[in-house]
Write a protein that holds these residues in place. Sequence first.
Motif, mmCIF file in Angstrom:
data_model
loop_
_atom_site.group_PDB
_atom_site.id
_atom_site.type_symbol
_atom_site.label_atom_id
_atom_site.label_comp_id
_atom_site.label_asym_id
_atom_site.label_seq_id
_atom_site.Cartn_x
_atom_site.Cartn_y
_atom_site.Cartn_z
ATOM 1 N N HIS A 31 -7.188 -1.843 2.173
ATOM 2 C CA HIS A 31 -7.953 -1.993 0.937
ATOM 3 C C HIS A 31 -7.390 -3.094 0.038
ATOM 4 N N ARG A 32 -6.244 -3.682 0.425
ATOM 5 C CA ARG A 32 -5.624 -4.681 -0.459
ATOM 6 C C ARG A 32 -6.280 -6.040 -0.310
ATOM 7 N N LYS A 33 -6.015 -6.902 -1.312
ATOM 8 C CA LYS A 33 -6.451 -8.300 -1.237
ATOM 9 C C LYS A 33 -5.271 -9.123 -0.711
ATOM 10 N N PRO A 34 -5.543 -10.253 -0.040
ATOM 11 C CA PRO A 34 -4.449 -11.048 0.524
ATOM 12 C C PRO A 34 -3.351 -11.391 -0.486
ATOM 13 N N ARG A 35 -3.727 -11.625 -1.751
ATOM 14 C CA ARG A 35 -2.693 -12.034 -2.710
ATOM 15 C C ARG A 35 -1.709 -10.911 -3.005
ATOM 16 N N GLU A 36 -2.072 -9.680 -2.631
ATOM 17 C CA GLU A 36 -1.163 -8.558 -2.882
ATOM 18 C C GLU A 36 -0.243 -8.283 -1.697
ATOM 19 N N LEU A 37 -0.227 -9.200 -0.715
ATOM 20 C CA LEU A 37 0.563 -8.969 0.494
ATOM 21 C C LEU A 37 1.760 -9.906 0.538
ATOM 22 N N SER A 38 2.806 -9.478 1.256
ATOM 23 C CA SER A 38 3.956 -10.355 1.477
ATOM 24 C C SER A 38 3.638 -11.314 2.614
#
Lengths: 304, 345
Positions: B130-137
């Motif tokens: 459910h996350r957006k790419p900018r919220e990933l490492s």
Amino acid sequence: MAIGAPKIKSIGAAQSPLLGAAMFGPAVLYIVLVIGAPFVLAVFYAFSDARIGSSGLHFVGLENFRSILQSPSFRTALKNSIVFTVCAQAIVVVCSGTLSIALEKPFRGRGLVRFLILLPWVAPVSLGSIGWKWILDSIYSVITWVLVWLHFFKPYNTPMWLGEPHLAMASVILVHCWRLIPFSTVVMLAGRTAIPKEIPEAAAIDGAGFWRTLFQINLPMMLPIINVAVLFGTIFTFTDMTVVYILTAGGPFDSTQTLPSLAFATGIQGSDLAAGAAISLFLVPVLVLIAYLMLRMAHRAEVV
Amino acid sequence: MAVVETRNLTKVFKQGELGAVNNVNLKTREGEFLVFLGPSGSGKTTLLRMIAGLEMPTAGEILIGDQVVNHLAPRERRIAMVFQSYALYPHLSVYKNIAFPLKAQKVKKELHKEKVEWAASLLGISSLLHRKPRELSGGERQRVALARAIVREPSVFLLDEPLSNLDAKLRLSAREELERFHRRIGTTTIYVTHDQVEAMAMGDRIVVLNKGVVHHFGTPKEVYDEPADTFVATFLGSPPMNLIENGDVIVGFRPEHFRLSETLDEAKVTFKFHVENVEYLGAEYILSGSLLGGRFEGKEVIARLLLGHAYEPGTTYEFAVPERHLKFFDRSTEKRVEARALTWQ
């Protein structure tokens, strides 16, 4: 260190409140004199019975607003303003979006094409509009000549571009689009070039065709910048009166009268300053809303 | 799964200039992990982009699964690609990123959820859907990019320096993960990198490229032990192979084969090695200095030695190379030639 010390002191001097105020002053002065004072004056007039040539000035409360809301020409102008703005913006977004796609990839003569597209924005509005007035003239219209030559119309039964209500509105909208498209195109081009090129490439490998890439990848990614273009365009369109004034002066039968042109016609040409001021104040809520949206968008763009 | 083949593949960006890729002939094996290795500007990425269909070849043919694909659009080539920047769609959630290829290739809608979940669980990102790419490492983004690549079960994987955006520690674990991943999926994979360690560790075979030309095509062992020319000899290995000119040949030897003469009791060539700098790297020493005496006076060389003996900078030692570890290259063509007897003094 001995050499460094005076330098630090001079930085301290640069931060003195006096200098800050002096640097800030011109901007404040400019806003107060050119925007603030007329605005306050307009609000003041709107609640008075000011007329050109009359020296008496009385507070009349909401009387001006009441009479404006009852006047049919105000309602027409309001409706026209909305039609004018919405239609012009829709056309501008589609055309400038298409142009920005066409101008993105390098081709021979792209520089020249970009220059030509920018010209309407650089040229003074009034000059451009006068040019269009001739192009759309009832007798000398080159458009009519070409259409007659192509046998779309009989020579004695040609369209009156600025003389028939719907045609006049369409003409005003199109001329305004001609003027706004360059600005919007430049903004959108900037938005497109900000998309890293791997992203549409990844979409191509993932199996997306032109339309899917456009609607599901490029346009959503450009949305913030499209919003900026649309909001600016809306302000330019909603407050514009040059094009309307020069081409039709609001006619025929108020069919192209917009709020700014009605305010000018009533307040300046019709000498009723109070009514003119009250009409122009109706623009404020719309513009405040747009300004609010823009600030919110700018904030969101920073967060992302 | 499929075999990728290029025939005389050439790409010239600007007419009259040297091509970015020149006459490249390659053929992968079924399910192979093939690495394109070269310095920046060697044409490895251009080669990969031509195979992907993102770049039109100037000449030559590309075959995927025995079918010429030159005229096919990227989406018709049944390939998947992971970009250096991952190229995730920033406005879409991880789920929608992974589902995008399915949607674009008109896979039945009922199957989307199942396939996305399969790909996500394979890469251990089920909790991030459910996350957006900018919220990933960085590491998570890489996995999302891989999941997006495998979800449609492509016949060929193309990976363009997928580890270069990760920090050193993460890179090692991501590398192992990629290797394991390839073993499990078994899809033919082409991997582009400028990192020789990655190439040696991951590749079934390595294509060493420089200036758009294939210099060597072989297994990591072949490329390292039997380099085809001086470029390959010096590009692989850290520190690189020592090269010294002797008559009409260039002789090369790896730093790890350059040792104290007394420890070698086999046919060897000895040199006087004046050590100028000693680097202690924990498990080994790197000695740099120059040769003394004879024709090679002043020639700079490097030795790589295991611990055990202390070396002092400014001292001259008797060093030697076993003859079987000498590599010979033609001086004018710089290509590998047969071993030959030479005079050394």
